[in-house]
Structure formats: structure tokens, C-alpha cells
Design a protein around this motif. Structure first.
Motif, mmCIF file in Angstrom:
data_model
loop_
_atom_site.group_PDB
_atom_site.id
_atom_site.type_symbol
_atom_site.label_atom_id
_atom_site.label_comp_id
_atom_site.label_asym_id
_atom_site.label_seq_id
_atom_site.Cartn_x
_atom_site.Cartn_y
_atom_site.Cartn_z
ATOM 1 N N UNK A 262 -89.228 -24.702 -76.213
ATOM 2 C CA UNK A 262 -90.439 -24.997 -76.983
ATOM 3 C C UNK A 262 -91.607 -24.148 -76.481
ATOM 4 N N UNK A 263 -92.295 -23.516 -77.412
ATOM 5 C CA UNK A 263 -93.462 -22.718 -77.068
ATOM 6 C C UNK A 263 -93.145 -21.312 -76.590
ATOM 7 N N UNK A 264 -91.888 -21.014 -76.334
ATOM 8 C CA UNK A 264 -91.506 -19.671 -75.890
ATOM 9 C C UNK A 264 -90.966 -18.852 -77.042
ATOM 10 N N UNK A 265 -90.656 -17.616 -76.764
ATOM 11 C CA UNK A 265 -90.065 -16.751 -77.771
ATOM 12 C C UNK A 265 -88.562 -16.746 -77.562
ATOM 13 N N UNK A 266 -87.854 -17.090 -78.611
ATOM 14 C CA UNK A 266 -86.401 -17.162 -78.559
ATOM 15 C C UNK A 266 -85.837 -16.259 -79.632
ATOM 16 N N UNK A 267 -84.746 -15.578 -79.308
ATOM 17 C CA UNK A 267 -84.016 -14.833 -80.327
ATOM 18 C C UNK A 267 -82.549 -15.188 -80.228
ATOM 19 N N UNK A 268 -81.838 -14.908 -81.311
ATOM 20 C CA UNK A 268 -80.389 -15.045 -81.304
ATOM 21 C C UNK A 268 -79.813 -13.642 -81.249
ATOM 22 N N UNK A 269 -78.961 -13.421 -80.284
ATOM 23 C CA UNK A 269 -78.321 -12.126 -80.076
ATOM 24 C C UNK A 269 -76.855 -12.251 -80.450
ATOM 25 N N UNK A 270 -76.422 -11.439 -81.414
ATOM 26 C CA UNK A 270 -75.011 -11.419 -81.794
ATOM 27 C C UNK A 270 -74.415 -10.097 -81.345
ATOM 28 N N UNK A 271 -73.327 -10.194 -80.587
ATOM 29 C CA UNK A 271 -72.641 -9.028 -80.043
ATOM 30 C C UNK A 271 -71.167 -9.096 -80.424
ATOM 31 N N UNK A 272 -70.474 -7.989 -80.214
ATOM 32 C CA UNK A 272 -69.018 -7.967 -80.387
ATOM 33 C C UNK A 272 -68.409 -8.105 -79.003
ATOM 34 N N UNK A 273 -67.466 -9.026 -78.852
ATOM 35 C CA UNK A 273 -66.847 -9.289 -77.553
ATOM 36 C C UNK A 273 -66.209 -8.051 -76.949
ATOM 37 N N UNK A 274 -66.470 -7.823 -75.677
ATOM 38 C CA UNK A 274 -65.931 -6.651 -74.979
ATOM 39 C C UNK A 274 -64.409 -6.685 -74.926
ATOM 40 N N UNK A 275 -63.830 -7.863 -74.744
ATOM 41 C CA UNK A 275 -62.372 -7.990 -74.659
ATOM 42 C C UNK A 275 -61.748 -8.451 -75.962
ATOM 43 N N UNK A 276 -62.418 -9.397 -76.642
ATOM 44 C CA UNK A 276 -61.813 -10.013 -77.825
ATOM 45 C C UNK A 276 -62.149 -9.303 -79.124
ATOM 46 N N UNK A 277 -63.295 -8.625 -79.152
ATOM 47 C CA UNK A 277 -63.756 -8.004 -80.387
ATOM 48 C C UNK A 277 -64.379 -8.999 -81.350
ATOM 49 N N UNK A 278 -64.420 -10.271 -80.970
ATOM 50 C CA UNK A 278 -64.990 -11.313 -81.828
ATOM 51 C C UNK A 278 -66.512 -11.320 -81.735
ATOM 52 N N UNK A 279 -67.166 -11.729 -82.823
ATOM 53 C CA UNK A 279 -68.621 -11.866 -82.843
ATOM 54 C C UNK A 279 -69.028 -13.065 -81.991
ATOM 55 N N UNK A 280 -70.043 -12.875 -81.168
ATOM 56 C CA UNK A 280 -70.563 -13.933 -80.300
ATOM 57 C C UNK A 280 -72.077 -13.975 -80.471
ATOM 58 N N UNK A 281 -72.631 -15.177 -80.631
ATOM 59 C CA UNK A 281 -74.078 -15.346 -80.765
ATOM 60 C C UNK A 281 -74.588 -16.222 -79.640
ATOM 61 N N UNK A 282 -75.677 -15.770 -79.021
ATOM 62 C CA UNK A 282 -76.283 -16.491 -77.904
ATOM 63 C C UNK A 282 -77.787 -16.604 -78.118
ATOM 64 N N UNK A 283 -78.367 -17.783 -77.828
ATOM 65 C CA UNK A 283 -79.827 -17.900 -77.838
ATOM 66 C C UNK A 283 -80.377 -17.391 -76.505
ATOM 67 N N UNK A 284 -81.407 -16.562 -76.576
ATOM 68 C CA UNK A 284 -81.967 -15.982 -75.360
ATOM 69 C C UNK A 284 -83.489 -15.970 -75.408
ATOM 70 N N UNK A 285 -84.104 -16.224 -74.272
ATOM 71 C CA UNK A 285 -85.547 -16.042 -74.144
ATOM 72 C C UNK A 285 -85.818 -14.550 -74.269
ATOM 73 N N UNK A 286 -86.882 -14.208 -74.986
ATOM 74 C CA UNK A 286 -87.165 -12.802 -75.256
ATOM 75 C C UNK A 286 -88.641 -12.491 -75.045
ATOM 76 N N UNK A 287 -88.903 -11.208 -74.896
ATOM 77 C CA UNK A 287 -90.253 -10.714 -74.672
ATOM 78 C C UNK A 287 -90.449 -9.468 -75.523
ATOM 79 N N UNK A 288 -91.565 -9.367 -76.270
ATOM 80 C CA UNK A 288 -91.813 -8.124 -77.009
ATOM 81 C C UNK A 288 -91.838 -6.939 -76.034
ATOM 82 N N UNK A 289 -91.197 -5.844 -76.417
ATOM 83 C CA UNK A 289 -91.101 -4.685 -75.516
ATOM 84 C C UNK A 289 -91.643 -3.412 -76.139
#
Length: 144
Positions: A32-59
């Protein structure tokens, strides 16, 4: 026990993802009150799509920084290895926006500035750094 812990983390992450998408990028709880993004990547071993919520900062224009702190665990998070394996197969969701991105580790002065800015916002990063296997990677996600 480790499998149960991981299953609980994945379930918690899924709840955050659902809340994020249902509320146009706004979530409560520890984010709450922070900046959050969802990051979707392709698995390094599985090749499957993975989504993770992460705290983020404008860069910078069209850029967001995320920090591979893994909650203070003594290993890097899986999403970091996915980015190393597939840095151009990245999707970012922030607010109501979704875009393709390219991932790259921040280095030198850029890393130091982003780290200091995020440390001011999330002092727990200092504790996480104490248990990390080396400097916590700062990853810049640049809109394609």
C-alpha cells in the motif's frame, strides 16, 4: 518445509496479482502506498511464462528499476535468472498499462543512485543485503 513455504509464497503472490489487476494497479497490505509492477518473464529452465509482483522505482523515461532482493533469502529470486536467460522476453504491467520491455543490470553510478533511492523508500533492503549472496542486483526494465 521449504516446498510448503514456496507454495505459500506463490499463493500470496497470486492474490497480489489478482488484486493488482482488479484494482488497476492499486494494492493494499505491505505494498500500500508504494509503486508495484507485475513482471512477466519466460522461465529459464521451463520456458513457461511467470508473473511476479515487485516493488519498483522509476529509473528514467520509459524505465523502471526492480531489485532482486528475494525477501532477504540467501539466494537470487527465480525471476532474476529468467531475465538473465531471456532479457528481451519481458512484459511489464504498471497501473493500467502493459508493455514489452528489455531487462539489463544497472551498473556503476546508475546502480548506486537507484539503490540509494530505493533504500530511502524501503530501509529493509539493507537487512536483505546482509544475507544476500553478494550485491543485490538492480535491474532496469526499458520499454521497447
Amino acid at each position: 518445509m521449504a516446498e510448503q513455504d514456496q507454495a505459500q509464497r506463490l499463493q500470496w503472490n497470486q492474490q497480489i496479482i489478482e488484486e493488482f489487476r482488479a484494482n488497476k494497479g492499486v494494492v493494499g497490505g505491505p505494498f500500500a502506498g508504494g509503486t508495484l509492477l507485475l513482471l512477466t518473464t519466460r522461465g529459464a529452465r521451463t520456458g513457461e511464462q511467470r508473473t511476479m509482483p515487485l516493488a519498483a522505482l522509476p529509473a528514467g523515461e520509459g524505465q523502471w528499476a526492480v531489485f532482486a532482493a528475494n525477501g532477504g533469502r540467501p539466494t537470487r529470486p527465480g525471476w532474476y535468472y529468467n531475465l538473465l536467460a531471456h532479457p528481451t522476453e519481458v512484459t511489464v504491467e504498471i497501473g493500467t498499462e502493459t508493455f514489452a520491455a528489455v531487462a539489463a543490470d544497472a551498473e556503476g553510478e546508475q546502480r548506486a543512485a537507484l539503490w540509494a533511492a530505493q533504500l530511502a523508500r524501503l530501509p529493509a533492503l539493507e537487512e536483505f543485503q546482509a544475507t544476500a549472496p553478494g550485491p543485490i542486483p538492480v535491474v532496469v526494465l526499458t520499454r521497447r
